[in-house]
Design a protein around this motif. Structure first.
Motif, PDB file in Angstrom:
ATOM      1  N   UNK A 184       0.893  -1.070   0.037  1.00 29.50           N
ATOM      2  CA  UNK A 184       0.040  -0.056  -0.020  1.00 29.50           C
ATOM      3  C   UNK A 184       0.881   1.260   0.047  1.00 29.50           C
ATOM      4  N   UNK A 185       2.063   1.271  -0.308  1.00 29.76           N
ATOM      5  CA  UNK A 185       2.822   2.457  -0.640  1.00 29.76           C
ATOM      6  C   UNK A 185       2.375   3.163  -1.799  1.00 29.76           C
ATOM      7  N   UNK A 186       1.886   4.668  -1.383  1.00 34.40           N
ATOM      8  CA  UNK A 186       1.153   5.285  -2.330  1.00 34.40           C
ATOM      9  C   UNK A 186       2.135   5.678  -3.790  1.00 34.40           C
ATOM     10  N   UNK A 187       3.443   5.963  -3.636  1.00 28.48           N
ATOM     11  CA  UNK A 187       4.083   6.179  -4.586  1.00 28.48           C
ATOM     12  C   UNK A 187       5.302   5.369  -4.773  1.00 28.48           C
ATOM     13  N   UNK A 188       5.920   5.222  -6.143  1.00 24.29           N
ATOM     14  CA  UNK A 188       7.254   4.508  -6.309  1.00 24.29           C
ATOM     15  C   UNK A 188       8.397   5.397  -5.873  1.00 24.29           C
ATOM     16  N   UNK A 189       9.433   4.883  -5.979  1.00 30.58           N
ATOM     17  CA  UNK A 189      10.745   5.774  -5.836  1.00 30.58           C
ATOM     18  C   UNK A 189      10.999   6.749  -7.102  1.00 30.58           C
ATOM     19  N   UNK A 190      11.353   7.868  -7.103  1.00 30.33           N
ATOM     20  CA  UNK A 190      11.918   8.595  -8.225  1.00 30.33           C
ATOM     21  C   UNK A 190      13.037   8.490  -8.815  1.00 30.33           C
ATOM     22  N   UNK A 191      12.945   8.430 -10.221  1.00 29.20           N
ATOM     23  CA  UNK A 191      14.162   7.994 -10.960  1.00 29.20           C
ATOM     24  C   UNK A 191      14.979   9.366 -11.530  1.00 29.20           C
ATOM     25  N   UNK A 192      16.040   9.194 -12.039  1.00 31.23           N
ATOM     26  CA  UNK A 192      16.737  10.354 -12.680  1.00 31.23           C
ATOM     27  C   UNK A 192      17.118  11.253 -11.564  1.00 31.23           C
ATOM     28  N   UNK A 193      17.404  10.632 -10.484  1.00 27.71           N
ATOM     29  CA  UNK A 193      17.797  11.493  -9.233  1.00 27.71           C
ATOM     30  C   UNK A 193      19.561  11.136  -8.888  1.00 27.71           C
ATOM     31  N   UNK A 194      20.300  12.005  -8.905  1.00 24.70           N
ATOM     32  CA  UNK A 194      19.936  13.563  -9.461  1.00 24.70           C
ATOM     33  C   UNK A 194      19.644  13.644 -11.110  1.00 24.70           C
ATOM     34  N   UNK A 195      19.036  14.394 -11.242  1.00 22.38           N
ATOM     35  CA  UNK A 195      18.626  14.859 -12.822  1.00 22.38           C
ATOM     36  C   UNK A 195      19.754  14.913 -13.735  1.00 22.38           C
ATOM     37  N   UNK A 196      19.621  14.409 -15.034  1.00 24.86           N
ATOM     38  CA  UNK A 196      20.757  14.602 -15.773  1.00 24.86           C
ATOM     39  C   UNK A 196      19.860  14.443 -17.441  1.00 24.86           C
ATOM     40  N   UNK A 197      20.612  14.805 -18.350  1.00 22.37           N
ATOM     41  CA  UNK A 197      19.955  14.876 -19.757  1.00 22.37           C
ATOM     42  C   UNK A 197      20.741  14.337 -20.788  1.00 22.37           C
ATOM     43  N   UNK A 198      20.384  13.185 -21.442  1.00 18.22           N
ATOM     44  CA  UNK A 198      19.011  12.533 -21.497  1.00 18.22           C
ATOM     45  C   UNK A 198      19.038  11.747 -19.838  1.00 18.22           C
ATOM     46  N   UNK A 199      17.879  11.427 -19.540  1.00 14.83           N
ATOM     47  CA  UNK A 199      17.397  10.982 -18.224  1.00 14.83           C
ATOM     48  C   UNK A 199      18.241   9.611 -17.884  1.00 14.83           C
ATOM     49  N   UNK A 200      18.824   9.298 -17.077  1.00 15.16           N
ATOM     50  CA  UNK A 200      19.495   8.037 -16.791  1.00 15.16           C
ATOM     51  C   UNK A 200      18.508   6.986 -15.994  1.00 15.16           C
TER      52      UNK A 200
END
Length: 324
Positions: A184-200
């Motif tokens: 019941x975890x409402x969100x998954x973990x955030x990707x591309x952290x820290x952000x780079x371009x193109x996203x990793x």
């Protein structure tokens, strides 16, 4: 005629004439080389070295040093840097996030992934290589998978994948790709952290409504929310990236599948075929499966009844350049 002969063969004029001839001949040789017949390729050492036509490939599966001893005419290298994948959470835990995937190439040298950017300039010097380890498995009965470690080459750092969680009281972890949510975890973990371009990497899936784990994020797509099709199924991991930098199409950085509540564990890497999973481990019918070593794959989350998750797959660095 006599004066002309004397000018060409005697005294001060003879020295000047020979000097002019020497300069002219030297200029022609240099001009011929500059026309492309004398290409100078790069020379380097380090890692396991293979060849693909006019290109050399240096593969690092552990720490080492890439040393450029002769820069050559181009002065750039193609690269792929993959971090370690995250570990899977226990007891309906989320799948581990894939290790960050970063690639740069010179168009035409090989078939790159959709995430590739430009090749990287280098100097005639030594470059330490760091290979990220996979995140630790979340042991049963209730625990979070560990984050993967970073991989580094020159100015390129890929971030380790986030570990899958197991409960809503423990937030899903961010990373190169995020770790999946657990019960019941409402969100998954955030990707591309820290952000780079193109996203990793990409975000992970949240935990399902019946407590199944979400899939870890992958290099090219997000992880799936737990409970697809059947609320008791684990979510699939996000899809991997495919590149031919090593001369063979190969997938890397697939997300781990979420652990099931009472059904099937999520498929690793978001792909139906094991050969296309990019190292992401499936959620276990018992314990979660580990991510494949040297692929940056996230691990699968553990099944219900307190089974543990798997360990994340270690990273890899591949460097490619024209040597002839």
């Amino acid at each position: 005629m006599r004066d002309l002969k004397n000018k060409l063969t005697s005294g001060k004029n003879t020295k000047n004439t020979q000097s002019r001839r020497g300069k002219s001949f030297g200029y022609q040789v240099l001009g011929f080389g500059a026309g492309g017949a004398g290409f100078v390729g790069m020379t380097a050492t380090g890692g396991t070295i293979t060849e693909d036509g006019n290109f050399k490939i240096h593969t690092f599966t552990g720490p080492g040093t890439f040393e450029v001893t002769e820069l050559g005419d181009e002065g750039t290298v193609d690269y792929m840097v993959v971090a370690g994948g995250g570990g899977g959470g226990a007891n309906r835990g989320g799948g581990g996030g894939a290790g960050g995937f970063r690639e740069g190439y010179n168009p035409g040298s090989y078939t790159a992934s959709p995430l590739a950017t430009t090749s990287l300039p280098v100097s005639a010097t030594s470059y330490p290589i760091t290979i990220g380890s996979g995140g630790t498995a979340g042991p049963g009965p209730n625990s979070v998978g560990g984050r993967g470690s970073n991989s580094v080459f020159s100015t390129i750092t890929s971030t380790g994948g986030g570990g899958g969680t197991y409960t809503s009281t423990t937030p899903a972890q961010p990373g190169g790709s995020g770790g999946g949510g657990g019960i019941n975890t409402p969100t998954g973990g955030t990707g591309n952290t820290p952000p780079v371009s193109p996203p990793q990497g990409n975000n992970a899936g949240a935990g399902g409504p019946s407590g199944s784990g979400g899939g870890g994020g992958g290099a090219t797509s997000v992880g799936v929310v737990g409970g697809p099709g059947d609320p008791s199924n684990g979510g699939n991991g996000g899809a991997a990236a495919t590149t031919s930098i090593n001369a063979t199409p190969t997938t890397y950085s697939g997300g781990g599948g979420g652990g099931a509540y009472n059904g099937s564990g999520g498929i690793g890497g978001g792909q139906p075929s094991p050969s296309l999973r990019g190292g992401g481990g499936p959620g276990g019918a018992n314990a979660g499966t580990a991510g494949t070593i040297n692929t940056g794959g996230g691990a699968g989350g553990g099944f219900a009844n307190c089974y543990g998750g798997g360990a994340g797959g270690s990273g890899i660095v591949i460097i490619r350049y024209k040597f002839q």
